[in-house]
Design an enzyme around this catalytic site. Structure first.
Site, PDB file in Angstrom:
ATOM      1  N   GLN A   1      -1.593   1.406  11.249  1.00 24.16           N
ATOM      2  CA  GLN A   1      -0.218   1.854  11.067  1.00 24.16           C
ATOM      3  C   GLN A   1       0.116   3.001  12.014  1.00 24.16           C
ATOM      4  O   GLN A   1       1.195   3.047  12.607  1.00 24.16           O
ATOM      5  CB  GLN A   1       0.010   2.316   9.614  1.00 24.16           C
ATOM      6  CG  GLN A   1       0.153   1.172   8.626  1.00 24.16           C
ATOM      7  CD  GLN A   1       1.365   0.304   8.927  1.00 24.16           C
ATOM      8  OE1 GLN A   1       2.444   0.799   9.197  1.00 24.16           O
ATOM      9  NE2 GLN A   1       1.182  -1.000   8.888  1.00 24.16           N
TER      10      GLN A   1
ATOM     11  N   GLU B   1      10.371  -8.740  -1.819  1.00 25.91           N
ATOM     12  CA  GLU B   1      10.928  -7.424  -1.515  1.00 25.91           C
ATOM     13  C   GLU B   1      10.350  -7.066  -0.156  1.00 25.91           C
ATOM     14  O   GLU B   1       9.154  -6.767  -0.053  1.00 25.91           O
ATOM     15  CB  GLU B   1      10.479  -6.382  -2.541  1.00 25.91           C
ATOM     16  CG  GLU B   1      10.979  -6.615  -3.934  1.00 25.91           C
ATOM     17  CD  GLU B   1      12.401  -6.083  -4.130  1.00 25.91           C
ATOM     18  OE1 GLU B   1      12.958  -6.355  -5.204  1.00 25.91           O
ATOM     19  OE2 GLU B   1      12.929  -5.419  -3.218  1.00 25.91           O
TER      20      GLU B   1
ATOM     21  N   LYS C   1      -2.786  -9.101  -6.642  1.00 27.82           N
ATOM     22  CA  LYS C   1      -3.615  -8.650  -5.523  1.00 27.82           C
ATOM     23  C   LYS C   1      -3.048  -7.342  -4.977  1.00 27.82           C
ATOM     24  O   LYS C   1      -1.947  -7.324  -4.433  1.00 27.82           O
ATOM     25  CB  LYS C   1      -3.655  -9.699  -4.407  1.00 27.82           C
ATOM     26  CG  LYS C   1      -4.604  -9.262  -3.263  1.00 27.82           C
ATOM     27  CD  LYS C   1      -4.445 -10.067  -1.997  1.00 27.82           C
ATOM     28  CE  LYS C   1      -3.566  -9.398  -0.954  1.00 27.82           C
ATOM     29  NZ  LYS C   1      -3.988  -8.042  -0.576  1.00 27.82           N
ATOM     30  N   PRO C   2      -3.812  -6.249  -5.124  1.00 30.94           N
ATOM     31  CA  PRO C   2      -3.379  -5.005  -4.499  1.00 30.94           C
ATOM     32  C   PRO C   2      -3.657  -5.061  -2.996  1.00 30.94           C
ATOM     33  O   PRO C   2      -4.436  -5.911  -2.532  1.00 30.94           O
ATOM     34  CB  PRO C   2      -4.241  -3.938  -5.174  1.00 30.94           C
ATOM     35  CG  PRO C   2      -5.442  -4.662  -5.648  1.00 30.94           C
ATOM     36  CD  PRO C   2      -5.070  -6.095  -5.851  1.00 30.94           C
TER      37      PRO C   2
ATOM     38  N   CYS D   1      10.238   1.132   2.266  1.00 26.79           N
ATOM     39  CA  CYS D   1      11.099   0.026   2.683  1.00 26.79           C
ATOM     40  C   CYS D   1      12.558   0.506   2.740  1.00 26.79           C
ATOM     41  O   CYS D   1      13.371  -0.038   3.482  1.00 26.79           O
ATOM     42  CB  CYS D   1      10.959  -1.148   1.715  1.00 26.79           C
ATOM     43  SG  CYS D   1      11.006  -0.660  -0.011  1.00 26.79           S
TER      44      CYS D   1
ATOM     45  N   TRP E   1       0.797  -1.234   0.000  1.00 23.74           N
ATOM     46  CA  TRP E   1       0.000   0.000   0.000  1.00 23.74           C
ATOM     47  C   TRP E   1       0.823   1.274   0.000  1.00 23.74           C
ATOM     48  O   TRP E   1       0.278   2.369  -0.052  1.00 23.74           O
ATOM     49  CB  TRP E   1      -0.938   0.012   1.214  1.00 23.74           C
ATOM     50  CG  TRP E   1      -0.260  -0.348   2.499  1.00 23.74           C
ATOM     51  CD1 TRP E   1      -0.316  -1.556   3.155  1.00 23.74           C
ATOM     52  CD2 TRP E   1       0.591   0.480   3.304  1.00 23.74           C
ATOM     53  NE1 TRP E   1       0.429  -1.537   4.294  1.00 23.74           N
ATOM     54  CE2 TRP E   1       1.016  -0.297   4.430  1.00 23.74           C
ATOM     55  CE3 TRP E   1       1.038   1.794   3.211  1.00 23.74           C
ATOM     56  CZ2 TRP E   1       1.856   0.216   5.415  1.00 23.74           C
ATOM     57  CZ3 TRP E   1       1.877   2.294   4.191  1.00 23.74           C
ATOM     58  CH2 TRP E   1       2.283   1.515   5.270  1.00 23.74           C
TER      59      TRP E   1
ATOM     60  N   GLU F   1      11.577  -2.103  12.152  1.00 26.24           N
ATOM     61  CA  GLU F   1      11.139  -1.196  11.091  1.00 26.24           C
ATOM     62  C   GLU F   1       9.912  -0.451  11.586  1.00 26.24           C
ATOM     63  O   GLU F   1       8.895  -1.076  11.909  1.00 26.24           O
ATOM     64  CB  GLU F   1      10.791  -2.002   9.849  1.00 26.24           C
ATOM     65  CG  GLU F   1      10.574  -1.144   8.618  1.00 26.24           C
ATOM     66  CD  GLU F   1      10.287  -1.963   7.373  1.00 26.24           C
ATOM     67  OE1 GLU F   1       9.650  -3.019   7.501  1.00 26.24           O
ATOM     68  OE2 GLU F   1      10.682  -1.541   6.276  1.00 26.24           O
TER      69      GLU F   1
END
Lengths: 498, 512
Positions: free
Chosen positions: A347, A266, A190-191, A300, A166, A397
């Site tokens: 998030q 990734e 698949k988004p 990322c 996303w 992260e």
């Protein structure tokens, strides 16, 4: 409903954006279920989208398999014509770039100017780049021992499952579709459930560009259902996933348990940005700032561990804090906004929780640290100094606008500390000394090392992770390998000639 | 690809028959000429000398218009412009490679947009049938430019693990100012074969177009300006070989010359390079390509393909299959069928959709070909059909076939470049390979057989840059093309084509 919020005059879109795209047609979900997608700047729902699950994945795989069968339109198409279709797709994206940028900002919260100048350009250029490769994928003729004629064919793998995240929905879609289609594969994509809208619009453009039905199928849905169905499907020959390392492991496991489908990943990063005392100071401060705060920290490649050489450490912290305090946070459609919201409530909570851990574990909170009092999922630009390597904010992260600044003394020390992570996606070195630059970049365990710059990404350059940041490389000529199956053909000959 | 364009939508048909007319727009047989001057720095110039030369419509012998005649002084201006455009820091040198590709793509789009006009102009100036200009020449031009557009940002150097404490890599750099001299047989296409790779790799160009056919290339120059190539990147000088062409080949500031044309002139180009600045030279020259038909070949296909191989483009192809070797046991039938086919070949007004063969390009070629036909008769070859002019006006020649041709006859050794087919007889594979290779040329060849072993055996033994198996004149911009021996130096097209326009710089840097 979506259209009421948009500031621009949007051309009428006749195909529904909320369906499942299979065989160039729009379908409802087999189960009848839908899910909602939200505008993270306000928290309001944009619209409902059909929710794909295993049964829909089965349908899509069947369509993709048929489109890939020997003798199909797609298999018989000239390679140059595949390239032509990709180029047309790029032109259509360019035609509709204002609309797509608006939709992207609405669904992700990223500033509109960013969507328009960075995301859209990246998408268009990536499609054009891979369009150019289609008829340049060469096999070899090989001087084998014996009276044989040997050649290799670089064939498409088959049906490729692609799961995109996303944080850069359109760009990530282009990074996946570009090489897959250039090499002649068919796709089930698949988004992310947080951001399905622009990807679905690409489906409409795929049809308009003239790709045969079944070549690209787009299934919005959730990871544990639609994503898992893709990863473990016996009819899918390869899966490519971009997302968290945690889910990357699940994908690899599913592939192993099912049909040993080829896997490229990734994943995440905790990327070291090393600033030497001899660096161009102004450049380093600004690049380090953008390197971690770009896209609300949701990259990322975020340079989330900034190692500053001792002599310039204090000044660097001071200037970074000043810069962070100047960072404008607000409505993505306001042209002065540098930073929009995080993509979702989940998030946002996660980022705030990690910020708390930083405070609790003893890092020095220099500025920011909380959510501003407004609608939407915003987090203030936050800077921590005196960060120690063992702290959670130095290891995990964060994927938010939180900058960690650490101090180092020697080259050997910083290389060791930079490499001391299970991740290995990117890194950067700021120095004016050529030797330092070459030696440090050679020593860092990272798929991309930037020298005196950050996030300088372009579709011609391979990108991917060492260690648990991923498997395989995307982009560049090398990116084609992941979508190719090499077949060696050896033929008996009489009368060998050199 | 020529073959492909015909055989995919129109299986087994080389005649553009009435049923296909619907896909080709009706041509304007008097297209206007918009550009007839010298193109330098994105501007149009008269010749320094103010001289002009006429360009002729070969179907009628009439003058179409006059064109500025470039000479040494104009080449001088063009080279200066190209040199300036190549300076470090110029817009062209600073441009992203991907953007160079985008400009090439846009050029292709514009050519596609103006396809009908370009096809009309090409037919008017060259004489090739309009249906062919429109369905073959122009589409191939578009594909070539699009192909090379794709290479622009993919032409990569390497990083290399050399011994010692060094970091070593190569850069693929453009050579600089490239002279390009193109022929009259495929004016648009030859221009595209040259511009594609030279611009993809970042060079600048001084191009001399053939004096027989300058018009379409000059129109393309206007499109080059339209799509946004910086001034000076492409410069086009119409003019004569011994003046403008020679000036380019011997210019001290031209870093490389690429020439397509006769072997005779190829020698001159190379000499000029050696006596001036040793500029890099690539050449695409003549051919006397052997077309070998074995007794197990599919007779019908072999006859039709061999006919196409020789007669296409009025016989004006460097790779024309001009020595047709037929295995003894099928020789008589093959000759009979070939003659029947040649007699059916429709020669006439190139703008008529039924026409298969237009005029030769000019008076000089016309006379030369008639001269070869005479020599064939004199030296004892058997004239099976044709043998003379096909009309009172224009440079039309009847489709001509000679049988019982021997290897030492002039028509078997020299490039005729006209609609004159030579059929020779052979017995064994070893014999035909030897006879096929017994030529100073080595551009192309073909083998017709059903047997996989024989196909490989013969094709591996032939000294030719392209060997077609069970087909002829199949071109793809993705596949390299060029000659062995006196047919040329270097390869055009494909990835290989980029080598000709690249200087490799190796950069070892010391690490401590």
């Amino acid at each position: 409903m979506a259209k009421k919020c948009l500031p621009l005059n949007i051309p009428h879109v006749s195909e529904p954006l909320e369906g499942i795209f299979i065989n160039n047609e729009w379908h409802d979900s087999v189960s009848g279920k839908v899910f909602s997608t939200y505008n993270p700047a306000t928290g309001e729902k944009i619209c409902d989208v059909q929710e794909a699950d295993k049964a829909d994945v089965d349908k899509a795989v069947q369509a993709a398999r048929l489109a890939f069968s020997l003798g199909s339109v797609w298999r018989k198409m000239d390679a140059s014509e595949r390239g032509r279709l990709l180029f047309k797709l790029a032109n259509l994206v360019e035609r509709d770039s204002a609309y797509l940028a608006t939709l992207e900002s609405l669904d992700t919260g990223k500033p509109f100017l960013s969507s328009f100048f960075v995301d859209l350009q990246g998408t268009i250029k990536t499609f054009r780049y891979f369009a150019g490769w289609a008829d340049k994928i060469h096999g070899s003729t090989i001087p084998t021992d014996g009276e044989y004629f040997t050649l290799t064919r670089h064939e498409p793998i088959g049906v490729c499952g692609q799961i995109v995240p996303w944080n850069f929905p359109l760009v990530m879609t282009a990074w996946k579709l570009g090489p897959a289609l250039s090499c002649g594969n068919t796709v089930v994509l698949k988004p992310a459930e947080q951001t399905p809208l622009t990807c679905l619009y690409i489906g409409a453009l795929i049809k308009e560009a003239g790709f045969p039905p079944g070549v690209v199928n787009i299934l919005p849905g959730y990871g544990p259902t639609a994503g898992a169905a893709i990863a473990s499907h016996m009819g899918i020959d390869k899966v490519a996933f971009t997302g968290s390392t945690e889910v990357g492991k699940l994908i690899q496991e599913a592939a192993g348990k099912s049909n040993l489908k080829r896997v490229t990943l990734e994943l995440g990063g905790k990327n070291p940005n090393i600033i030497f005392a001899d660096a161009d100071f102004e450049l380093a401060v600004e690049q380090a700032h953008q390197g971690v705060f770009f896209n609300s920290g949701q990259c990322c490649t975020a340079g989330s561990r900034i190692f500053v050489e001792e002599p310039i450490y204090e000044e660097f912290v001071r200037r970074s804090v000043e810069r962070a305090q100047r960072r404008t946070v607000g409505n993505p459609f306001d042209p002065t906004t540098e930073q929009g919201p995080q993509v979702s409530a989940e998030q946002q909570s996660r980022v705030l929780e990690l910020i708390q851990s930083g405070i609790t574990e003893g890092a020095k909170l220099e500025c920011g640290g909380k959510a501003p009092p407004s609608k939407g999922f915003f987090v203030e630009p936050t800077v921590f100094s005196d960060v120690q390597d063992h702290m959670r904010i130095a290891k995990e992260e964060i994927f938010g606008p939180v900058q960690q600044i650490m101090k180092f003394k020697t080259i050997e020390e910083v290389i060791e500390r930079a490499n001391n992570t299970e991740y290995g996606l990117a890194a950067a070195v700021f120095t004016t000394d050529l030797n330092k630059a070459m030696n440090v970049s050679a020593a860092l365990q990272a798929g991309t090392v930037w020298i005196n710059c950050y996030n300088a990404l372009s579709c011609q350059c391979p990108f991917g992770g060492f260690k648990m940041s991923g498997n395989g490389r995307e982009l560049g000529e090398i990116g084609l390998k992941e979508y190719t199956e090499v077949k060696t053909i050896t033929m008996k000959m009489s009368g060998k000639k050199s | 690809m020529l073959r492909t364009v015909f055989s995919r939508p129109f299986p087994q048909v080389f005649r553009i028959s009435a049923c296909q007319h619907s896909t080709i727009p009706a041509p304007n047989v008097h297209p206007d000429v918009h550009y007839n001057k010298i193109f330098i720095n994105n501007e149009w110039h008269d010749a320094v000398s103010k001289k002009k030369f006429p360009t002729i419509n070969p179907a009628t012998g009439e003058v179409i218009c006059h064109v500025a005649e470039g000479d040494k002084a104009d080449v001088e201006k063009a080279v200066k412009a190209a040199k300036d455009a190549f300076k470090l820091g110029s817009p062209w040198r600073r441009m992203d490679a991907s953007h160079r590709g985008l400009l090439l793509s846009r050029l292709a789009d514009c050519i596609e947009r103006d396809a009908a006009y370009l096809a009309e102009l090409e037919t008017l100036d060259n004489g090739k049938p309009y249906a062919v200009s429109y369905t073959v020449d122009v589409p191939m031009v578009v594909k070539c430019l699009r192909y090379y557009a794709g290479w622009a940002d993919k032409w990569e150097g390497k990083t290399i693990p050399i011994d010692g404490d060094y970091f070593c890599y190569t850069r693929h750099e453009p050579i600089g100012v490239c002279g390009q001299i193109i022929p009259w047989n495929f004016p648009l296409l030859m221009q595209a074969w040259k511009l594609g790779p030279v611009l993809a790799t970042g060079n600048t160009v001084v191009m001399k177009v053939a004096e027989q056919t300058p018009l379409t290339a000059l129109y393309v120059a206007s499109l080059i300006k339209e799509v946004g190539f910086p001034a000076g990147v492409v410069n086009i000088v119409p003019g004569m070989g011994p003046t403008a062409g020679a000036a380019i080949a011997s210019h001290m500031d031209v870093d490389k010359v690429a020439f397509t044309g006769s072997t005779e002139v190829g020698h001159l180009i190379m000499k000029a390079s050696s006596t001036s600045n040793l500029k890099k030279v690539t050449l695409e020259l003549g051919g006397k390509s052997p077309n070998i038909v074995l007794s197990d070949a599919n007779m019908e296909e072999a006859v039709e393909q061999s006919h196409f191989a020789l007669f296409f483009n009025q016989g004006q192809c460097c790779c024309a299959g001009s020595r047709t070797y037929v295995q003894e046991s099928i020789y008589d039938e093959f000759v009979e069928r070939s003659v029947e086919r040649a007699k059916k070949r429709i020669v006439g007004d190139p703008f008529n959709f039924n026409t298969e063969q237009g005029p030769q390009v000019d008076e000089e070629q016309f006379q030369k070909i008639l001269g070869y036909i005479s020599s064939g008769k004199r030296e004892g070859a058997k004239l099976m059909c044709g043998g003379g002019p096909a009309a009172d006006r224009g440079y039309f020649i009847q489709p001509t076939i000679f049988g019982d041709v021997k290897d030492d006859m002039t028509i078997a050794r020299e490039e005729i470049f006209g609609p004159v087919m030579q059929i020779l007889k052979f017995k064994s594979l070893e014999e035909v390979i030897e006879r096929a290779n017994d030529s100073k040329y080595g551009l192309a060849a073909a083998v017709f057989t059903k047997n996989i072993d024989k196909a490989h055996y013969i094709s591996n033994g032939l000294r030719a840059g392209t060997v077609w198996i069970n087909c002829y004149d199949v071109f793809g911009v993705q596949a390299p093309f060029g000659g062995y021996k006196a047919s040329g130096i270097g390869r055009e097209l494909g990835e290989y084509g980029l080598d000709n326009y690249t200087e490799v710089k190796t950069m070892p840097s010391r690490l401590s």
